[in-house]
Design a protein around this motif. Structure first.
Motif, PDB file in Angstrom:
ATOM      1  N   VAL A  33     -33.723  -1.488 -15.432  1.00 28.86           N
ATOM      2  CA  VAL A  33     -32.290  -1.321 -15.645  1.00 28.86           C
ATOM      3  C   VAL A  33     -31.608  -1.231 -14.280  1.00 28.86           C
ATOM      4  O   VAL A  33     -31.943  -0.361 -13.466  1.00 28.86           O
ATOM      5  CB  VAL A  33     -31.979  -0.051 -16.463  1.00 28.86           C
ATOM      6  CG1 VAL A  33     -30.471   0.141 -16.604  1.00 28.86           C
ATOM      7  CG2 VAL A  33     -32.641  -0.123 -17.826  1.00 28.86           C
ATOM      8  N   TYR A  34     -30.670  -2.137 -14.047  1.00 31.59           N
ATOM      9  CA  TYR A  34     -29.879  -2.137 -12.820  1.00 31.59           C
ATOM     10  C   TYR A  34     -28.451  -1.711 -13.149  1.00 31.59           C
ATOM     11  O   TYR A  34     -27.806  -2.319 -14.009  1.00 31.59           O
ATOM     12  CB  TYR A  34     -29.852  -3.526 -12.188  1.00 31.59           C
ATOM     13  CG  TYR A  34     -31.147  -3.929 -11.511  1.00 31.59           C
ATOM     14  CD1 TYR A  34     -31.266  -3.931 -10.128  1.00 31.59           C
ATOM     15  CD2 TYR A  34     -32.263  -4.309 -12.268  1.00 31.59           C
ATOM     16  CE1 TYR A  34     -32.444  -4.298  -9.498  1.00 31.59           C
ATOM     17  CE2 TYR A  34     -33.446  -4.674 -11.650  1.00 31.59           C
ATOM     18  CZ  TYR A  34     -33.538  -4.677 -10.264  1.00 31.59           C
ATOM     19  OH  TYR A  34     -34.716  -5.037  -9.650  1.00 31.59           O
ATOM     20  N   VAL A  35     -27.993  -0.657 -12.514  1.00 27.85           N
ATOM     21  CA  VAL A  35     -26.615  -0.200 -12.678  1.00 27.85           C
ATOM     22  C   VAL A  35     -26.024   0.052 -11.302  1.00 27.85           C
ATOM     23  O   VAL A  35     -26.757   0.235 -10.316  1.00 27.85           O
ATOM     24  CB  VAL A  35     -26.524   1.081 -13.539  1.00 27.85           C
ATOM     25  CG1 VAL A  35     -26.962   0.821 -14.971  1.00 27.85           C
ATOM     26  CG2 VAL A  35     -27.355   2.202 -12.927  1.00 27.85           C
ATOM     27  N   PHE A  43     -25.753   6.990 -16.353  1.00 29.17           N
ATOM     28  CA  PHE A  43     -26.648   6.236 -17.226  1.00 29.17           C
ATOM     29  C   PHE A  43     -27.878   7.059 -17.604  1.00 29.17           C
ATOM     30  O   PHE A  43     -28.240   7.144 -18.782  1.00 29.17           O
ATOM     31  CB  PHE A  43     -27.103   4.930 -16.572  1.00 29.17           C
ATOM     32  CG  PHE A  43     -28.212   4.275 -17.350  1.00 29.17           C
ATOM     33  CD1 PHE A  43     -27.932   3.563 -18.506  1.00 29.17           C
ATOM     34  CD2 PHE A  43     -29.542   4.443 -16.979  1.00 29.17           C
ATOM     35  CE1 PHE A  43     -28.959   3.006 -19.268  1.00 29.17           C
ATOM     36  CE2 PHE A  43     -30.568   3.895 -17.726  1.00 29.17           C
ATOM     37  CZ  PHE A  43     -30.282   3.171 -18.878  1.00 29.17           C
ATOM     38  N   VAL A  44     -28.523   7.649 -16.616  1.00 25.74           N
ATOM     39  CA  VAL A  44     -29.750   8.408 -16.887  1.00 25.74           C
ATOM     40  C   VAL A  44     -29.469   9.542 -17.872  1.00 25.74           C
ATOM     41  O   VAL A  44     -30.211   9.737 -18.849  1.00 25.74           O
ATOM     42  CB  VAL A  44     -30.348   8.954 -15.573  1.00 25.74           C
ATOM     43  CG1 VAL A  44     -31.497   9.927 -15.871  1.00 25.74           C
ATOM     44  CG2 VAL A  44     -30.841   7.800 -14.694  1.00 25.74           C
ATOM     45  N   VAL A 256     -21.847   6.776 -24.949  1.00 31.96           N
ATOM     46  CA  VAL A 256     -22.375   5.440 -25.204  1.00 31.96           C
ATOM     47  C   VAL A 256     -21.521   4.770 -26.278  1.00 31.96           C
ATOM     48  O   VAL A 256     -21.140   5.409 -27.260  1.00 31.96           O
ATOM     49  CB  VAL A 256     -23.849   5.523 -25.668  1.00 31.96           C
ATOM     50  CG1 VAL A 256     -24.404   4.144 -25.990  1.00 31.96           C
ATOM     51  CG2 VAL A 256     -24.695   6.222 -24.604  1.00 31.96           C
ATOM     52  N   PHE A 257     -21.231   3.478 -26.100  1.00 28.89           N
ATOM     53  CA  PHE A 257     -20.452   2.734 -27.082  1.00 28.89           C
ATOM     54  C   PHE A 257     -21.377   1.973 -28.030  1.00 28.89           C
ATOM     55  O   PHE A 257     -22.363   1.371 -27.595  1.00 28.89           O
ATOM     56  CB  PHE A 257     -19.520   1.732 -26.404  1.00 28.89           C
ATOM     57  CG  PHE A 257     -18.446   2.363 -25.577  1.00 28.89           C
ATOM     58  CD1 PHE A 257     -17.338   2.965 -26.169  1.00 28.89           C
ATOM     59  CD2 PHE A 257     -18.533   2.372 -24.193  1.00 28.89           C
ATOM     60  CE1 PHE A 257     -16.351   3.558 -25.407  1.00 28.89           C
ATOM     61  CE2 PHE A 257     -17.549   2.958 -23.416  1.00 28.89           C
ATOM     62  CZ  PHE A 257     -16.460   3.550 -24.027  1.00 28.89           C
ATOM     63  N   VAL A 258     -21.071   2.012 -29.314  1.00 28.06           N
ATOM     64  CA  VAL A 258     -21.779   1.176 -30.291  1.00 28.06           C
ATOM     65  C   VAL A 258     -21.005  -0.140 -30.363  1.00 28.06           C
ATOM     66  O   VAL A 258     -19.935  -0.204 -30.961  1.00 28.06           O
ATOM     67  CB  VAL A 258     -21.864   1.858 -31.671  1.00 28.06           C
ATOM     68  CG1 VAL A 258     -22.557   0.942 -32.675  1.00 28.06           C
ATOM     69  CG2 VAL A 258     -22.599   3.188 -31.553  1.00 28.06           C
ATOM     70  N   VAL A 259     -21.535  -1.181 -29.721  1.00 30.98           N
ATOM     71  CA  VAL A 259     -20.802  -2.447 -29.619  1.00 30.98           C
ATOM     72  C   VAL A 259     -21.087  -3.384 -30.795  1.00 30.98           C
ATOM     73  O   VAL A 259     -20.344  -4.337 -31.017  1.00 30.98           O
ATOM     74  CB  VAL A 259     -21.097  -3.161 -28.286  1.00 30.98           C
ATOM     75  CG1 VAL A 259     -20.464  -2.407 -27.133  1.00 30.98           C
ATOM     76  CG2 VAL A 259     -22.594  -3.324 -28.059  1.00 30.98           C
ATOM     77  N   GLY A 278     -22.962  -0.363 -18.249  1.00 31.50           N
ATOM     78  CA  GLY A 278     -22.991  -1.668 -18.888  1.00 31.50           C
ATOM     79  C   GLY A 278     -24.319  -2.097 -19.468  1.00 31.50           C
ATOM     80  O   GLY A 278     -24.416  -3.201 -20.027  1.00 31.50           O
ATOM     81  N   TYR A 279     -25.359  -1.257 -19.388  1.00 34.37           N
ATOM     82  CA  TYR A 279     -26.654  -1.646 -19.940  1.00 34.37           C
ATOM     83  C   TYR A 279     -26.584  -1.752 -21.461  1.00 34.37           C
ATOM     84  O   TYR A 279     -26.100  -0.841 -22.137  1.00 34.37           O
ATOM     85  CB  TYR A 279     -27.732  -0.630 -19.536  1.00 34.37           C
ATOM     86  CG  TYR A 279     -29.063  -0.880 -20.205  1.00 34.37           C
ATOM     87  CD1 TYR A 279     -29.833  -1.979 -19.855  1.00 34.37           C
ATOM     88  CD2 TYR A 279     -29.538  -0.026 -21.192  1.00 34.37           C
ATOM     89  CE1 TYR A 279     -31.047  -2.221 -20.474  1.00 34.37           C
ATOM     90  CE2 TYR A 279     -30.758  -0.258 -21.815  1.00 34.37           C
ATOM     91  CZ  TYR A 279     -31.502  -1.362 -21.450  1.00 34.37           C
ATOM     92  OH  TYR A 279     -32.704  -1.597 -22.074  1.00 34.37           O
TER      93      TYR A 279
END
Length: 289
Positions: A33-35, A43-44, A256-259, A278-279
């Motif tokens: 994972v790149y952020v 993110f973590v 976190v978004f549920v897309v 954005g992950y």
């Protein structure tokens, strides 16, 4: 071929003349994972709040063969293991394009096997502070890192095995499957050439779905026309949970978004999450009978 401590973690029995087993176990195969550096801690924290687990101490290091600096941390969650990178310098190519890292029991044997099975070596073997690494690319453009540690790691077993979700062009699917099966010594669990397109955001189409199982874990090959709505194709890993609705509540509370809202297909309920930074991840649970 040099022996090493990781050989103790794999089955030693191989048929005469067969390629030696090089996989270790699924908990050692990390999603990369790149952020952005500014999103790293968010993110973590959000991933751990959603799935549980622990994280290693954050370090700042050079993990590439050319000059670079990144924050780095390992997440050990019941649903899978992540290697998280937050670069504070520009990311040297082709790093950032690899989808995951596979721990191998014998590094030299793994590199030789990957090349013999049709992979291209796009980053030649290099050493870091804790071991050896290389990046290979399989037919269809699937890129992954192979790694080996000087001191064998000991990670907890997973509660559920994540899916390595691989999107390839239909005309390259057989080449990828053939090469990856030879390397992983896996087996095809399912090959559905008319899978319902709703699984990839195309409800009026069908596509080919192939599930492979090996000591590296699950690999789900999705051979599509590539005309996919967001966020399909952006996810590299599918995480299995016991209760999707409860997981969504935890995720939303953590920012976190549920897309993609939950939908049912192929014997499971599925949703897509977008984490800080954005992950994108696919998250699923077995459908109730």
């Amino acid at each position: 071929m040099a022996a090493n401590g990781l050989a103790l973690l794999i089955a030693s029995a191989c048929t005469a003349g067969a390629t030696p087993a090089i996989a270790v176990a699924p908990q050692y195969d990390t999603t990369h994972v790149y952020v952005a550096s500014d999103d790293f801690e968010r993110f973590v924290k959000s991933f751990l709040a959603t799935f549980g687990g622990t994280a290693s101490k954050e370090i700042i290091a050079n993990v590439t063969p050319t000059p670079s600096t990144t924050k780095s941390q390992i997440i050990h969650a019941p649903v899978g293991t992540l290697s998280v990178f937050g670069y504070v310098t520009p990311i040297p190519a082709p790093f950032g394009a690899e989808r995951n890292g596979f721990l191998v029991a014998d590094f030299d044997a793994a590199i030789a096997a990957a090349r013999a099975d049709g992979a291209g070596l796009i980053v030649a073997p290099f050493e870091d502070a804790i071991g050896r690494n290389a990046i290979v690319q399989w037919p269809g453009g699937v890129t992954m890192q192979l790694y080996w540690h000087n001191v064998p790691p000991h990670y907890p077993a997973l509660a559920t095995i994540p899916e390595n979700r691989v999107y390839v062009a239909p005309e390259q699917a057989d080449a990828f499957i053939r090469a990856y099966l030879a390397f992983s010594q896996g087996t095809v669990v399912e090959d559905d050439r008319k899978a319902p397109g709703i699984e990839v955001g195309e409800p009026f189409h069908t596509f080919r779905r192939v599930l492979i199982d090996s000591r590296f874990g699950k690999t789900l090959v999705l051979a599509t026309d590539g005309q996919l709505p967001y966020p399909w194709g952006r996810e590299t890993t599918g995480f299995e949970v016991a209760d999707l609705d409860a997981t969504i509540l935890k995720a939303e509370a953590a920012g976190v978004f549920v897309v993609v809202e939950p939908f049912s297909a192929a014997g499971r309920r599925t949703a897509f999450f977008e984490f800080p930074g954005g992950y994108i991840a696919e998250v699923h649970t077995a459908a109730k009978s």
